[in-house]
Design a protein around this motif. Structure first.
Motif, short mmCIF file in Angstrom:
data_model
loop_
_atom_site.label_atom_id
_atom_site.label_comp_id
_atom_site.label_asym_id
_atom_site.label_seq_id
_atom_site.Cartn_x
_atom_site.Cartn_y
_atom_site.Cartn_z
N GLY A 105 -2.37 -12.68 -1.88
CA GLY A 105 -3.67 -12.45 -1.29
C GLY A 105 -4.23 -13.76 -0.74
N ASP A 106 -5.29 -13.65 0.02
CA ASP A 106 -5.92 -14.85 0.58
C ASP A 106 -6.62 -15.64 -0.52
N GLU A 126 -9.73 -14.52 -3.23
CA GLU A 126 -9.87 -13.07 -3.25
C GLU A 126 -9.73 -12.45 -4.64
N MET A 149 -1.44 -16.00 0.97
CA MET A 149 -0.96 -15.40 2.21
C MET A 149 -1.22 -16.35 3.37
N SER A 197 -2.69 -12.96 11.20
CA SER A 197 -3.40 -11.69 11.27
C SER A 197 -2.65 -10.72 12.18
N ALA A 248 2.02 -6.84 5.93
CA ALA A 248 1.73 -7.55 4.70
C ALA A 248 2.96 -8.26 4.14
N ARG A 299 3.24 -11.78 5.46
CA ARG A 299 2.09 -12.66 5.34
C ARG A 299 2.12 -13.51 4.09
N LEU A 308 -0.91 -6.59 -3.50
CA LEU A 308 -1.91 -7.30 -2.68
C LEU A 308 -3.27 -7.19 -3.36
N ALA A 325 -7.21 -8.00 -2.58
CA ALA A 325 -8.08 -8.34 -1.46
C ALA A 325 -9.50 -7.84 -1.72
N VAL A 368 -3.49 -0.43 2.65
CA VAL A 368 -3.22 -1.85 2.78
C VAL A 368 -3.71 -2.36 4.13
N ASP A 369 -3.43 -1.60 5.21
CA ASP A 369 -3.86 -2.02 6.54
C ASP A 369 -5.38 -2.12 6.62
N LEU A 383 -6.44 -5.36 4.80
CA LEU A 383 -6.16 -6.57 5.57
C LEU A 383 -7.01 -6.63 6.84
#
Length: 321
Positions: free
Chosen positions: A38-39, A42, A174, A178, A182, A185, A201, A203, A247-248, A251
């Protein structure tokens, strides 16, 4: 002339079949590698620490009140101080800190192929090993972006998990690509993604500051689990259960509240005196608008809509004046 090596063959009739066991079905298997990515900021580490805390009490997410076997955890991190960050957060999560172990690597940095990992697992009987983050445990001579180097590391770690039966959790950031799937990333070689049997993931939900969702983007051992949500309160990391998001959408910064609001508007548009609509018709209308049954049921609950049965058919009572 170079002598050829003897080929070692494994006869499959001599291999004993085994059943996959799970720390948390279907997200984290024992004896395998799981990646949580994950970023930054997050909630990956918060998720991992709360998971560790529950494991030490014989619990897992969604299993409140169930009495399981408390397990030991090895938790390695290079990003947070043990005394001022990790320990307070474990205590906040209610961990049995006597079951949380850390390999002292102050004199010699720990790597994924370090023999001390197996020694520590054997000595403590730990059933969960967490390395946070991935890139900190590769060693100075390994380029995380080079497939051959990454493959050697992950192969050895995978063998360690299988040999000991320990669930190994790798925490990874990640990249900023963009619009990319996933799977691509995660920082570093795709080999990390390939060797993991489960990839998760974590987020933030757009416009929902305290809500984090964990969604499974890969599962080689079972059907992929549905996304689940957590609420980060002042002094609690609360498991909320299933969450209707992809998931989409996660993100892409999609806000689930918009879909719930859309479901509410659909229901309200059907209000009327003595209005009864079958559950099947409601679900068809929602499906036509891209609203899932889970979201529809959530909106129904929030609007306090009652159901009544006539014969063998259930109806929504939309008698609103």
């Amino acid at each position: 002339m170079k002598q050829s090596q003897e080929v070692k063959l494994i006869r499959m009739d001599m291999v004993q079949s085994q059943t996959i066991e799970w720390l948390w079905y279907p997200y984290i298997p024992f004896g395998k590698i799981t990646i949580v990515q994950g970023d930054p900021g997050e909630g990956k580490t918060t998720f991992a620490l709360n998971l560790a805390a529950r494991v030490t009490k014989g619990e897992c997410f969604g299993q409140e009140g169930k009495s399981g076997v408390p397990l030991s955890v090895i938790y390695q991190t290079t990003e947070d101080g043990l005394a001022d960050t990790v320990k307070p957060r474990l205590e906040e999560a209610g961990a049995d800190c006597s079951r949380i172990l850390v390999i002292d690597d102050r004199e010699q940095s720990l790597t994924m192929d370090d023999g001390r990992l197996e020694q520590a697992i054997d000595a403590t009987g730990a059933k969960l090993l967490i390395l946070d983050p991935i890139q900190a445990y590769l060693g100075g001579n390994v380029d995380i972006n080079r497939a051959n180097k990454a493959r050697d590391m992950t192969k050895k770690l995978s063998q360690l998990a299988e040999k000991t039966g320990c669930a190994i959790l790798l925490i990874g950031h990640m990249n900023k690509a963009s619009g990319t799937k996933a799977a691509y990333r995660g920082i570093g070689s795709i080999d990390f993604f390939a060797v993991a049997r489960s990839v998760l993931l974590v987020a933030r939900v757009a416009e929902q500051e305290n809500i984090r969702v964990m969604a499974q983007i890969k599962n080689n051992l079972s059907k992929e689990g549905q996304p689940v949500a957590f609420e980060r309160c002042k002094d609690e990391f609360r498991y909320m259960g299933a969450y209707d998001i992809t998931v989409d959408e996660l993100l892409g910064g999609y806000c689930k509240a918009n879909k719930t609001q859309k479901a509410k508007q659909l229901i309200k548009s059907l209000y009327g005196e003595n209005a009864l609509i079958s559950s099947m018709d409601m679900e068809r209308k929602a499906e036509g608008m891209g609203i899932s049954k889970r979201t529809l049921d959530m909106a129904k609950k929030e609007l306090d809509i009652k159901s009544r049965r006539q014969g063998n058919i259930w109806y929504w009572d939309l008698d609103k004046k």
